[in-house]
Every structure is written in C-alpha cells, then in structure tokens.
Scaffold this motif. Sequence first.
Motif, PDB file in Angstrom:
ATOM      1  N   LYS A 261       0.838  -1.198   0.000  1.00  0.00           N
ATOM      2  CA  LYS A 261       0.000   0.000   0.000  1.00  0.00           C
ATOM      3  C   LYS A 261       0.876   1.252   0.000  1.00  0.00           C
ATOM      4  N   ARG A 262       0.362   2.289  -0.664  1.00  0.00           N
ATOM      5  CA  ARG A 262       1.025   3.584  -0.692  1.00  0.00           C
ATOM      6  C   ARG A 262       0.079   4.650  -0.155  1.00  0.00           C
ATOM      7  N   LYS A 263       0.650   5.563   0.652  1.00  0.00           N
ATOM      8  CA  LYS A 263      -0.140   6.692   1.159  1.00  0.00           C
ATOM      9  C   LYS A 263       0.362   8.014   0.591  1.00  0.00           C
ATOM     10  N   ARG A 264       1.671   8.180   0.569  1.00  0.00           N
ATOM     11  CA  ARG A 264       2.249   9.463   0.176  1.00  0.00           C
ATOM     12  C   ARG A 264       2.936   9.419  -1.185  1.00  0.00           C
ATOM     13  N   LEU A 265       3.375   8.248  -1.581  1.00  0.00           N
ATOM     14  CA  LEU A 265       4.153   8.144  -2.813  1.00  0.00           C
ATOM     15  C   LEU A 265       3.232   7.846  -3.997  1.00  0.00           C
ATOM     16  N   PRO A 266       3.306   8.637  -5.065  1.00  0.00           N
ATOM     17  CA  PRO A 266       2.446   8.405  -6.229  1.00  0.00           C
ATOM     18  C   PRO A 266       2.849   7.148  -6.982  1.00  0.00           C
ATOM     19  N   GLY A 267       1.917   6.622  -7.770  1.00  0.00           N
ATOM     20  CA  GLY A 267       2.179   5.437  -8.559  1.00  0.00           C
ATOM     21  C   GLY A 267       2.914   5.761  -9.846  1.00  0.00           C
ATOM     22  N   SER A 268       3.147   4.741 -10.645  1.00  0.00           N
ATOM     23  CA  SER A 268       3.886   4.902 -11.894  1.00  0.00           C
ATOM     24  C   SER A 268       2.997   5.464 -12.994  1.00  0.00           C
ATOM     25  N   LYS A 269       3.628   6.007 -14.010  1.00  0.00           N
ATOM     26  CA  LYS A 269       2.885   6.509 -15.172  1.00  0.00           C
ATOM     27  C   LYS A 269       3.811   6.576 -16.372  1.00  0.00           C
ATOM     28  N   ALA A 270       3.217   6.649 -17.575  1.00  0.00           N
ATOM     29  CA  ALA A 270       3.990   6.800 -18.802  1.00  0.00           C
ATOM     30  C   ALA A 270       4.323   8.265 -19.028  1.00  0.00           C
ATOM     31  N   LEU A 271       5.468   8.524 -19.646  1.00  0.00           N
ATOM     32  CA  LEU A 271       5.921   9.893 -19.903  1.00  0.00           C
ATOM     33  C   LEU A 271       6.344  10.042 -21.357  1.00  0.00           C
ATOM     34  N   SER A 272       6.146  11.217 -21.890  1.00  0.00           N
ATOM     35  CA  SER A 272       6.749  11.583 -23.160  1.00  0.00           C
ATOM     36  C   SER A 272       8.040  12.339 -22.865  1.00  0.00           C
ATOM     37  N   LEU A 273       9.084  12.018 -23.598  1.00  0.00           N
ATOM     38  CA  LEU A 273      10.367  12.703 -23.412  1.00  0.00           C
ATOM     39  C   LEU A 273      10.608  13.780 -24.457  1.00  0.00           C
ATOM     40  N   THR A 274       9.674  13.929 -25.365  1.00  0.00           N
ATOM     41  CA  THR A 274       9.833  14.920 -26.432  1.00  0.00           C
ATOM     42  C   THR A 274       9.425  16.307 -25.949  1.00  0.00           C
ATOM     43  N   GLY A 275      10.388  17.223 -25.927  1.00  0.00           N
ATOM     44  CA  GLY A 275      10.105  18.593 -25.523  1.00  0.00           C
ATOM     45  C   GLY A 275       9.759  18.760 -24.055  1.00  0.00           C
ATOM     46  N   THR A 276      10.192  17.831 -23.215  1.00  0.00           N
ATOM     47  CA  THR A 276       9.896  17.894 -21.777  1.00  0.00           C
ATOM     48  C   THR A 276      11.192  18.041 -20.988  1.00  0.00           C
ATOM     49  N   PRO A 277      11.120  18.536 -19.749  1.00  0.00           N
ATOM     50  CA  PRO A 277      12.333  18.625 -18.928  1.00  0.00           C
ATOM     51  C   PRO A 277      13.002  17.270 -18.742  1.00  0.00           C
ATOM     52  N   GLU A 278      12.193  16.202 -18.615  1.00  0.00           N
ATOM     53  CA  GLU A 278      12.761  14.868 -18.412  1.00  0.00           C
ATOM     54  C   GLU A 278      13.555  14.407 -19.627  1.00  0.00           C
ATOM     55  N   GLY A 279      13.149  14.891 -20.825  1.00  0.00           N
ATOM     56  CA  GLY A 279      13.841  14.475 -22.034  1.00  0.00           C
ATOM     57  C   GLY A 279      15.027  15.337 -22.406  1.00  0.00           C
ATOM     58  N   SER A 280      15.141  16.511 -21.805  1.00  0.00           N
ATOM     59  CA  SER A 280      16.155  17.477 -22.258  1.00  0.00           C
ATOM     60  C   SER A 280      17.596  16.998 -22.136  1.00  0.00           C
ATOM     61  N   PRO A 281      18.000  16.248 -21.104  1.00  0.00           N
ATOM     62  CA  PRO A 281      19.411  15.843 -21.063  1.00  0.00           C
ATOM     63  C   PRO A 281      19.712  14.580 -21.866  1.00  0.00           C
ATOM     64  N   LEU A 282      18.686  13.972 -22.473  1.00  0.00           N
ATOM     65  CA  LEU A 282      18.858  12.674 -23.117  1.00  0.00           C
ATOM     66  C   LEU A 282      19.013  12.798 -24.629  1.00  0.00           C
ATOM     67  N   LYS A 283      19.553  11.751 -25.225  1.00  0.00           N
ATOM     68  CA  LYS A 283      19.660  11.697 -26.673  1.00  0.00           C
ATOM     69  C   LYS A 283      18.259  11.670 -27.299  1.00  0.00           C
ATOM     70  N   PRO A 284      18.114  12.215 -28.505  1.00  0.00           N
ATOM     71  CA  PRO A 284      16.778  12.360 -29.095  1.00  0.00           C
ATOM     72  C   PRO A 284      16.071  11.048 -29.402  1.00  0.00           C
ATOM     73  N   GLN A 285      16.817   9.928 -29.491  1.00  0.00           N
ATOM     74  CA  GLN A 285      16.119   8.671 -29.806  1.00  0.00           C
ATOM     75  C   GLN A 285      15.281   8.151 -28.644  1.00  0.00           C
ATOM     76  N   TYR A 286      15.483   8.722 -27.460  1.00  0.00           N
ATOM     77  CA  TYR A 286      14.666   8.307 -26.310  1.00  0.00           C
ATOM     78  C   TYR A 286      13.441   9.219 -26.244  1.00  0.00           C
ATOM     79  N   THR A 287      12.314   8.673 -26.644  1.00  0.00           N
ATOM     80  CA  THR A 287      11.091   9.474 -26.748  1.00  0.00           C
ATOM     81  C   THR A 287      10.034   9.089 -25.732  1.00  0.00           C
ATOM     82  N   ARG A 288      10.149   7.891 -25.156  1.00  0.00           N
ATOM     83  CA  ARG A 288       9.153   7.426 -24.197  1.00  0.00           C
ATOM     84  C   ARG A 288       9.856   6.987 -22.911  1.00  0.00           C
TER      85      ARG A 288
END
Length: 506
Positions: free
Chosen positions: A114-141
């Motif tokens: 069980k989780r109370k404070r920690l959020p669950g997992s989710k899918a992300l887009s890496l295109t044009g997002t802060p999470e994608g900015s330090p990565l090589k362009p072939q990583y999109t998901r």
Amino acid sequence: MDKTYDLLVVGGGINGAGIARDAAGRGLSVLLVEQRDLASATSSSSTKLIHGGLRYLEHYEFRLVREALQEREVLLAAAPHIIWPLTFVLPHHKGLRPQWMLRAGLFLYDHLAKRKRLPGSKALSLTGTPEGSPLKPQYTRAFSYSDCWVDDARLVVLNAQDAMARGAEICTRTKCTSLSRQIDHWTAELTQADGSQRTVKARAIVNAAGPWVTQMVENAGLGDKAAGLRLVKGSHIIVPRTHDHDHCYIFQNDDGRIAFAIPYQRDYSLIGTTDVPYDGDPAQVKISDQEVDYLLDLVNGYLATPLTRDDVVWDYSGVRPLYDDKNANASAVTRDYVFDLDTGTGGTAPAILSIYGGKITTYRRLAEHAMQKLAPVLGNKAPDWTASATLPGGDMADGDYDRFLGDLRTEFDWLPQPLLERLARCYGTAIRTVLGTATSVAQLGQQVAPNLYEAELHYLIANEWACDADDVLWRRTKLGLGMQPDQIDAVHHWFATQARLGQAAQ
C-alpha cells in the motif's frame, strides 16, 4: 571484569545500529561496539536510496521487494529530514526490455504494498519535456515511479542516537578482538582507540560486522560453522549535475544491469552502481578504472552531452556482505538478509546471531526480526515498537518537512538560507540544539570552513561520536565534496587543536 549486558552488538553499520535501537527500546541492556566510525564501511557507501528494488522483481525476490516497498513510507515518516520522495524516470530503450515488461514490473511495484504518500507509476513523453532534455533524441518514451532518497550515514547515526537515548552504550573506535562462550554468557575482549583493554560479559551476541561477519564467527571459535559469505563491490562516481530538474534517472544496460543518475548535494549527480566480486580487505576497497569506464559508458548511452573521466570529481566504493546463494552472477546474488543463530550443540548455550546481507531500506524490519529471533533466548517478550517511532530530529508536525522549514525561516531569520537549509536537512528538529542560544552568525563561533562553524562541530563531537575531520566531512555531512584541499586541511587542523586542548585540560 565489566558489567554483564543482555546484548553485545558488534558492528556500527545500519544493521547493528538498528538492532541496538530496537533492543534498547525493549528494555534490554545493550552495548554496541564499532572498530572504526559509525557507518564507516558499507553503510556510507550505498546508492542512498530507500527503494523497493525494481530490478529484484526479475530475480523473483517478491518477499524482499514487498517488504522494502512497505518500509519506504514507514521510514519517510520516521525521518522526513534525511529521507524524502524521489521521482525516477526510466527511459524506454528499444533494444532492451520491451514496454510491456516495464509496464508489468511497474504494475507489481505499485501494488505489492500500500502507498499513502508516494504516487504510482505513469507513462511519460520525453519529447520537448524537462525529463527528455538531457537525453539523446532517440529516447522518446519513458515511465516514472516513486521511491525515496536517504542520507545513509546520517540514518545510521540517528539510530545510534536513539539507541543511546533509550539506554544503550555506544562505543566507536572499539574493536572486539575475541569472544569466549561460557556456560551462561559470552566474555568479550575489547580494544579501545587508545590501546586500552576492556572485558565485558553478555548474555547474547549480535554479529552485525558486515564484511567482517565471518571473522567474528571465527573469533567466537565457530569458524567451522560459518555460513557462506559473498563479498560484492559496489562503486559510484560523482560528476557535475547532469540535469536541471530534481528527478532521478534509471538507465538500463545491455548486460541486464541498471545504473542510477541521482541529483546529489545540489551541484552534482551521483552515478552507480557496479556489482563486482571482491576478495580483498574490505577496509581498503577502491573503485577500479574498469568500473569508472563501465559507469561512464552506460550513462553516455543515454546522455546527449557525454561525460568523460575529467568530469569525475569524487568516487566511493563499498563492499556488500551478501549471503552466498551460489549464484554465478554477482548482480543476481540475493540482497535479502539471512540470520545464522548458533545456540551450541544442545541448543542451550549462549546465543550468537550472525547477519548476512540486508539493505538499508529493510534495516528496521531486519532489526525487528532479529529481536523476534532472540526473544526465546533472552526471555524478553516486549512488543515490536519501531514502526511508529520517529528518529531523532524527525519529530515534526505531521512529518511535514516543508512546513517545518518554513517555520525555521521565521525563527532563525538571521541565518543565511543555504546554511539554514543544510542544517535543517541534516538535523531536523535537533537544529535548535546545534544552534544553541546563538542569535547571530557571529555567535556560532569560528567559520572553520565554508558553511561549517564551530557550533556544529562541537555538537557533532558531543552528540554524534565525531572524532576527526573525515567523520564530519564525509559521513555526518558531505561538505568535503565541495571543498578545496586547504579548506579540508583547516577542519583537520581544528580537530588537532581540539585534541591538544583536551590533553592540556587533563
């Protein structure tokens, strides 16, 4: 002959400190001895995560992962100043684990506990997002999920502090040189830092010596009964910050392993870890050139701006004392803990409990289980208690660190913000003890090194067993990472001066 203790704990890492705390809280008389400083070996050389261990699911270690997932929020509530939530970003690599496998693993990760404070997992887009900015362009998901970050060495110290507050005696720089089993107790010979000898008796022994666990079994005259120990080296490198946001990356490698790139000490990223079989002296463990290259090659497979050896500003290595499950792959050796309880041939001799393996995340449960194992031997049936107890400095309203920090900014408006925030993260509510009656920076005493004042140093000596500059700069704080050699020398000089003053006062 010294007094007789209920329990002698050998080893001042996270397992030893956690067991000493748990036992003292049950009303037992406890002595913990550590041959060097608290957390001076494996427990200060971790990846600094409180996590379920996503990759352990591939090895079917469901019990371990479930227990670790349960412990995340227990520990987060116990010490919100040194443990906090961290979002992990797992880029999808088209040549490695398929998306369905990652989704399945994260579904289990979300639902095994069980989780109370920690959020669950989710899918992300890496295109044009802060999470994608330090990565090589072939990583999109990518996928994101939550675990926690921890200041590992401070977690050890806080457990030792709480153990002492509950009656335990904590002796650092004290080596257990021999153990002798008598009819109804153990006799232990201890050698202290000044070379003096001390003899104590204990009804039971906990051997939490980590990489030295089998040596302690041999010291007890039970070498032929030692369980299998597998030493595995884990190394990390520190580089300038690889990304601007506060998430952590988890990168897959084509050998099946993973590496983390974690925001660290504001200006840096921590990258690790390796898994290398080790057969040397655990006190002399060091990263190899091959390990540095391995970590750089792994993360450079993802980063748009590659790292080089010149970017490595620090490194550290530790030895994991794992139970030898005979797995040929060092990365796949179980991280679960194993107890070896010896009560003699007839089962009535004084007990020694040796501990193999374990993770920082599950140390509290390990300690609880150890005390349950020893309860019939010690005749102590006190209930489990640590699941709802805070650690020193963690007793803030509703465990709300942000609100606590806001209150501190009003209360100590004379403190520079970077210093206030560092002290709050280190000490939590104990910051008031660190600062004492000071109402200005000048009243904190000499600034021995940048952002390090005498008031804090005196606190660490009096309350946290700090004996030298290394204890402070690399374990109680990580201030050494950002200092120049002359600044580090100044802290060493300050300790040397204090030692001379202490000798003159005797």
